[in-house]
Scaffold this motif. Structure first.
Motif, mmCIF file in Angstrom:
data_model
loop_
_atom_site.group_PDB
_atom_site.id
_atom_site.type_symbol
_atom_site.label_atom_id
_atom_site.label_comp_id
_atom_site.label_asym_id
_atom_site.label_seq_id
_atom_site.Cartn_x
_atom_site.Cartn_y
_atom_site.Cartn_z
ATOM 1 N N THR A 48 -4.980 5.943 0.240
ATOM 2 C CA THR A 48 -5.502 4.778 0.955
ATOM 3 C C THR A 48 -5.837 3.641 -0.010
ATOM 4 O O THR A 48 -5.592 2.471 0.283
ATOM 5 C CB THR A 48 -6.770 5.163 1.745
ATOM 6 O OG1 THR A 48 -6.432 6.235 2.623
ATOM 7 C CG2 THR A 48 -7.295 3.993 2.547
ATOM 8 N N ASP A 49 -6.386 3.979 -1.174
ATOM 9 C CA ASP A 49 -6.831 2.972 -2.137
ATOM 10 C C ASP A 49 -5.712 2.450 -3.044
ATOM 11 O O ASP A 49 -5.904 1.450 -3.731
ATOM 12 C CB ASP A 49 -7.949 3.529 -3.016
ATOM 13 C CG ASP A 49 -9.213 3.818 -2.231
ATOM 14 O OD1 ASP A 49 -9.355 3.278 -1.117
ATOM 15 O OD2 ASP A 49 -10.050 4.589 -2.727
ATOM 16 N N THR A 86 -5.112 12.698 -3.559
ATOM 17 C CA THR A 86 -5.907 12.910 -2.343
ATOM 18 C C THR A 86 -5.619 11.812 -1.318
ATOM 19 O O THR A 86 -5.050 10.770 -1.651
ATOM 20 C CB THR A 86 -7.407 12.889 -2.667
ATOM 21 O OG1 THR A 86 -7.767 11.574 -3.106
ATOM 22 C CG2 THR A 86 -7.762 13.912 -3.728
ATOM 23 N N ASP A 87 -6.046 12.049 -0.089
ATOM 24 C CA ASP A 87 -5.848 11.054 0.970
ATOM 25 C C ASP A 87 -6.572 9.747 0.652
ATOM 26 O O ASP A 87 -6.073 8.666 0.945
ATOM 27 C CB ASP A 87 -6.328 11.598 2.314
ATOM 28 C CG ASP A 87 -5.424 12.688 2.864
ATOM 29 O OD1 ASP A 87 -4.244 12.733 2.451
ATOM 30 O OD2 ASP A 87 -5.888 13.484 3.693
ATOM 31 N N GLN A 88 -7.747 9.847 0.045
ATOM 32 C CA GLN A 88 -8.494 8.638 -0.312
ATOM 33 C C GLN A 88 -7.753 7.832 -1.374
ATOM 34 O O GLN A 88 -7.700 6.604 -1.321
ATOM 35 C CB GLN A 88 -9.905 8.991 -0.800
ATOM 36 C CG GLN A 88 -10.770 7.780 -1.082
ATOM 37 C CD GLN A 88 -11.005 6.938 0.167
ATOM 38 O OE1 GLN A 88 -11.222 7.473 1.246
ATOM 39 N NE2 GLN A 88 -10.959 5.632 0.030
ATOM 40 N N GLU A 89 -7.164 8.513 -2.346
ATOM 41 C CA GLU A 89 -6.393 7.827 -3.385
ATOM 42 C C GLU A 89 -5.167 7.141 -2.792
ATOM 43 O O GLU A 89 -4.799 6.048 -3.222
ATOM 44 C CB GLU A 89 -5.982 8.800 -4.487
ATOM 45 C CG GLU A 89 -7.143 9.271 -5.330
ATOM 46 C CD GLU A 89 -6.757 10.373 -6.298
ATOM 47 O OE1 GLU A 89 -7.311 10.389 -7.396
ATOM 48 O OE2 GLU A 89 -5.895 11.206 -5.946
ATOM 49 N N ARG A 148 0.866 -1.182 0.000
ATOM 50 C CA ARG A 148 0.000 0.000 0.000
ATOM 51 C C ARG A 148 0.895 1.221 0.000
ATOM 52 O O ARG A 148 1.977 1.221 0.577
ATOM 53 C CB ARG A 148 -0.908 0.039 1.237
ATOM 54 C CG ARG A 148 -1.898 -1.104 1.321
ATOM 55 C CD ARG A 148 -2.962 -0.977 0.250
ATOM 56 N NE ARG A 148 -3.983 -1.991 0.350
ATOM 57 C CZ ARG A 148 -3.994 -3.131 -0.335
ATOM 58 N NH1 ARG A 148 -3.002 -3.424 -1.135
ATOM 59 N NH2 ARG A 148 -4.988 -3.973 -0.212
#
Length: 78
Positions: free
Chosen positions: A37-38, A32-35, A17
């Motif tokens: 994480t993913d 972004t933070d979500q990207e 990750r």
């Protein structure tokens, strides 16, 4: 053995990750933070057409059914 080294590398890729530290590098500034994480490795499975007919069809099916590969690259039989 080479097989165990390959298995270790695959396990490493499955669990990889993007870390927050890696994302702070300038080339990742627009992520972004979500990207972050993913983000994960994309697993490609490449094989020649004879692998299906030589008995590995169930192995390939298992890998796909259990979402262990993201993309399949193969040749067509002649």
């Amino acid at each position: 053995t080479n097989l165990s080294l390959a298995a270790d590398r695959i396990i490493e890729m499955i669990h990889w990750r993007m870390s927050a530290e890696e994302a702070k590098q300038p080339q990742y500034a627009g992520i972004t933070d979500q990207e972050i994480t993913d983000a994960r490795c994309t697993m490609f499975l490449g094989f020649t057409s004879n692998q299906v007919s030589s008995g590995n069809r169930e192995v390939i099916r298992y890998l796909c059914q259990h979402n262990m590969v993201d993309c399949i690259v193969t040749t067509c039989g002649a």
